[in-house]
Design an enzyme around this catalytic site. Sequence first.
Site, PDB file in Angstrom:
ATOM      1  N   TYR A   1       0.837  -1.206   0.000  1.00 31.15           N
ATOM      2  CA  TYR A   1       0.000   0.000   0.000  1.00 31.15           C
ATOM      3  C   TYR A   1       0.868   1.251   0.000  1.00 31.15           C
ATOM      4  O   TYR A   1       0.614   2.209  -0.735  1.00 31.15           O
ATOM      5  CB  TYR A   1      -0.914  -0.025   1.225  1.00 31.15           C
TER       6      TYR A   1
ATOM      7  N   TRP B   1      -5.234  -6.984  19.146  1.00 30.08           N
ATOM      8  CA  TRP B   1      -3.984  -7.402  18.518  1.00 30.08           C
ATOM      9  C   TRP B   1      -2.775  -6.667  19.102  1.00 30.08           C
ATOM     10  O   TRP B   1      -2.847  -5.465  19.409  1.00 30.08           O
ATOM     11  CB  TRP B   1      -4.046  -7.120  17.025  1.00 30.08           C
TER      12      TRP B   1
END
Length: 368
Positions: free
Chosen positions: A138, A242
């Site tokens: 990206y 996470w």
Amino acid sequence: MLDKSQKIYVAGHRGLVGSAIWDNLTRRGYTNLVGRTHAELDLLDPVAVRRFFDAERPDAVVLAAAHVGGIMANLRYRADFIWQNLQIQQNVIGESFRHGVRRLLFLGSTCIYPRMAPQPMTEDALLTSPLEYTNEPYAIAKIAGLKLCESLNLQYGTDYLAVMPTNLYGPNDNFHLENSHVLPAMMRKVHLARLLGEERWDDVRCDLNARPVDGTDGRATEAAMADVLARYGIRPGEVTLWGTGSPLREFLWSEDMADASVHVLLHVDFKDTYEPGAREIRNCHINVGTGSELTIRQLADKVCEATGFGGTLRWDASKPDGTPRKLTDVSRLHALGWRHKVEIDEGVARLYRWYCDGVDAATSRLRG
């Protein structure tokens, strides 16, 4: 300065930032705006994009459309992130140039900077060392986009400006549990864990009806809903997030980002982004952020406070943290006349109100 009668095409006008830019322009009196949904115009299709520009002939373009997602999505769909973003940029920026568009605003991301860039990150940190692995595809696409704008300006005299926002959040955010960014995903997880802990099953059903999870909506049994949410670390009164929670991040309210974008579009020229007489002209993009940061753990505490969650937060250190720190140097932006307004505490509270209002509205539509 664009005349208020001139036509402005906002690519991605239904998204988080694009919708806010559209509203900001409208409030300023720019009403000759053009937007197309994905169903109406596939920006991956070069023939369709060329036909759109042939028909509409915009005077200015805002490229806020992109293929985006969080760490999990960036890791899993690496090819999609680089290919789709390169294609969108090539089609929209390329057709803008071929059709004589003189002013264009390209929205990137501060993930363009190296993983271990000196903090706070100045625009000149670009391409000085390796990128963060988790979002490298990206980032490379966004670097290509800003360099395309910069190169067109240098060779052809256009005013194609690139702004690189920090982590964004706000109205019309994506709350998908897998593909969204850290703040909206965290907020929804905490919200649902609170509902499960309080056995508010009707409210859980409303949430899943508004945004189904892995095909499961509010028509499922309580056991099925609990099972699908547990896959994402959401249990009664307990959330697993996470990483370690230690990375430092900067967050910017999306309507602030829109205001900064429109300010640059209307008041900044390419010549304003570099020193006169510079031997080499590069890194003319503009960081957009607040210049302040907090840890992901601190962010989680603010989300818990806003949502009224008093349960347990757990951290899965086996999952990636991403870049350790990402703080922007916003000196260039400040020198160009713009500063942010919404601080993180206010923004988190406003986002949670927006989220709950959206669930309520979706429930009313289903019942109506």
